[in-house]
Motif scaffolding. Structure first.
Motif, PDB file in Angstrom:
ATOM      1  N   ASP A 271       0.808  -1.219   0.000  1.00 20.37           N
ATOM      2  CA  ASP A 271       0.000   0.000   0.000  1.00 20.37           C
ATOM      3  C   ASP A 271       0.842   1.270   0.000  1.00 20.37           C
ATOM      4  O   ASP A 271       0.404   2.316  -0.488  1.00 20.37           O
ATOM      5  CB  ASP A 271      -0.939   0.015   1.209  1.00 20.37           C
ATOM      6  N   ALA A 272       2.047   1.200   0.550  1.00 23.16           N
ATOM      7  CA  ALA A 272       2.945   2.354   0.579  1.00 23.16           C
ATOM      8  C   ALA A 272       3.806   2.429  -0.688  1.00 23.16           C
ATOM      9  O   ALA A 272       4.735   3.222  -0.760  1.00 23.16           O
ATOM     10  CB  ALA A 272       3.834   2.297   1.822  1.00 23.16           C
ATOM     11  N   LEU A 273       3.496   1.587  -1.669  1.00 25.72           N
ATOM     12  CA  LEU A 273       4.199   1.529  -2.950  1.00 25.72           C
ATOM     13  C   LEU A 273       5.645   1.060  -2.835  1.00 25.72           C
ATOM     14  O   LEU A 273       6.491   1.412  -3.654  1.00 25.72           O
ATOM     15  CB  LEU A 273       4.121   2.870  -3.686  1.00 25.72           C
ATOM     16  N   PHE A 274       5.921   0.252  -1.802  1.00 25.38           N
ATOM     17  CA  PHE A 274       7.232  -0.361  -1.664  1.00 25.38           C
ATOM     18  C   PHE A 274       7.228  -1.738  -2.318  1.00 25.38           C
ATOM     19  O   PHE A 274       6.262  -2.492  -2.180  1.00 25.38           O
ATOM     20  CB  PHE A 274       7.638  -0.503  -0.188  1.00 25.38           C
ATOM     21  N   LEU A 275       8.314  -2.053  -2.976  1.00 25.36           N
ATOM     22  CA  LEU A 275       8.465  -3.354  -3.612  1.00 25.36           C
ATOM     23  C   LEU A 275       8.919  -4.367  -2.569  1.00 25.36           C
ATOM     24  O   LEU A 275       9.891  -4.141  -1.850  1.00 25.36           O
ATOM     25  CB  LEU A 275       9.489  -3.255  -4.742  1.00 25.36           C
ATOM     26  N   ASN A 276       8.213  -5.488  -2.463  1.00 21.24           N
ATOM     27  CA  ASN A 276       8.526  -6.527  -1.484  1.00 21.24           C
ATOM     28  C   ASN A 276       8.939  -7.805  -2.198  1.00 21.24           C
ATOM     29  O   ASN A 276       8.236  -8.277  -3.089  1.00 21.24           O
ATOM     30  CB  ASN A 276       7.300  -6.805  -0.607  1.00 21.24           C
ATOM     31  N   PHE A 277      10.064  -8.365  -1.785  1.00 27.60           N
ATOM     32  CA  PHE A 277      10.583  -9.599  -2.368  1.00 27.60           C
ATOM     33  C   PHE A 277      10.546 -10.762  -1.375  1.00 27.60           C
ATOM     34  O   PHE A 277      11.079 -11.801  -1.640  1.00 27.60           O
ATOM     35  CB  PHE A 277      12.050  -9.417  -2.800  1.00 27.60           C
ATOM     36  N   ASN A 278       9.926 -10.588  -0.246  1.00 29.56           N
ATOM     37  CA  ASN A 278      10.039 -11.564   0.838  1.00 29.56           C
ATOM     38  C   ASN A 278       9.004 -12.672   0.807  1.00 29.56           C
ATOM     39  O   ASN A 278       8.767 -13.317   1.804  1.00 29.56           O
ATOM     40  CB  ASN A 278       9.979 -10.840   2.186  1.00 29.56           C
ATOM     41  N   SER A 279       8.366 -12.910  -0.316  1.00 30.28           N
ATOM     42  CA  SER A 279       7.393 -13.993  -0.363  1.00 30.28           C
ATOM     43  C   SER A 279       7.882 -15.114  -1.267  1.00 30.28           C
ATOM     44  O   SER A 279       8.918 -15.009  -1.906  1.00 30.28           O
ATOM     45  CB  SER A 279       6.027 -13.467  -0.808  1.00 30.28           C
ATOM     46  N   ARG A 280       7.112 -16.179  -1.330  1.00 30.08           N
ATOM     47  CA  ARG A 280       7.551 -17.397  -2.013  1.00 30.08           C
ATOM     48  C   ARG A 280       6.768 -17.615  -3.306  1.00 30.08           C
ATOM     49  O   ARG A 280       5.539 -17.653  -3.282  1.00 30.08           O
ATOM     50  CB  ARG A 280       7.354 -18.568  -1.063  1.00 30.08           C
ATOM     51  N   PRO A 281       7.443 -17.791  -4.429  1.00 28.44           N
ATOM     52  CA  PRO A 281       6.750 -18.025  -5.696  1.00 28.44           C
ATOM     53  C   PRO A 281       6.071 -19.395  -5.709  1.00 28.44           C
ATOM     54  O   PRO A 281       6.576 -20.350  -5.129  1.00 28.44           O
ATOM     55  CB  PRO A 281       7.861 -17.962  -6.745  1.00 28.44           C
TER      56      PRO A 281
END
Length: 135
Positions: free
Chosen positions: A47-57
């Motif tokens: 929501d703050a327009l930050f890119l998050n890479f901490n999840s699992r594909p």
């Protein structure tokens, strides 16, 4: 998707017996086809327009066949680190191969020896976890 489908139990592929059970249940994927495939890379913008890479594909697949009991299965591959598919390749799967590889990785392919296959680009999925259920 019907409510009864959502309540069906998931089977987790962790051992060779789990692999054998899946292949027996779906007849080695003989004469089946990949009806649906949804890939989620895991990265997202919050929501703050930050890119998050901490999840699992993950990759969710629905396979169907011209036999009942079951006619379709849903397979989810989690923590996917490799996925390859050629659009327009042969739709019918003659047979699928599932191996438990190094570092606990599960590899699903529609050819037995991926490294030596050159006629067409085989479908290959490699992930840390694999689960399935009948539909």
């Amino acid at each position: 998707m019907e409510r009864s489908e959502l309540s069906k139990p998931w089977n987790h592929v962790q051992t060779q017996q789990d692999v054998d059970d899946l292949l027996l249940t779906f007849n080695d994927f003989h004469d089946s086809l990949l009806r649906e495939c949804k890939y989620c890379a895991g990265a997202y913008i919050d929501d703050a327009l930050f890119l998050n890479f901490n999840s699992r594909p993950y990759l969710r697949c629905v396979f169907q066949r011209q036999r009942s009991e079951p006619c379709a299965i849903e397979v989810v591959f989690s923590d996917v680190d490799f996925f390859q598919m050629q659009a327009g390749s042969e739709d019918v799967i003659s047979e699928a191969f599932i191996t438990l590889g190094e570092e606990g990785m599960v590899v699903w392919s529609d050819v037995s020896n991926v490294e030596q296959y050159h006629e067409f680009l085989p479908t290959v999925i490699r992930a840390k976890f694999m689960s399935w259920r009948t539909m």
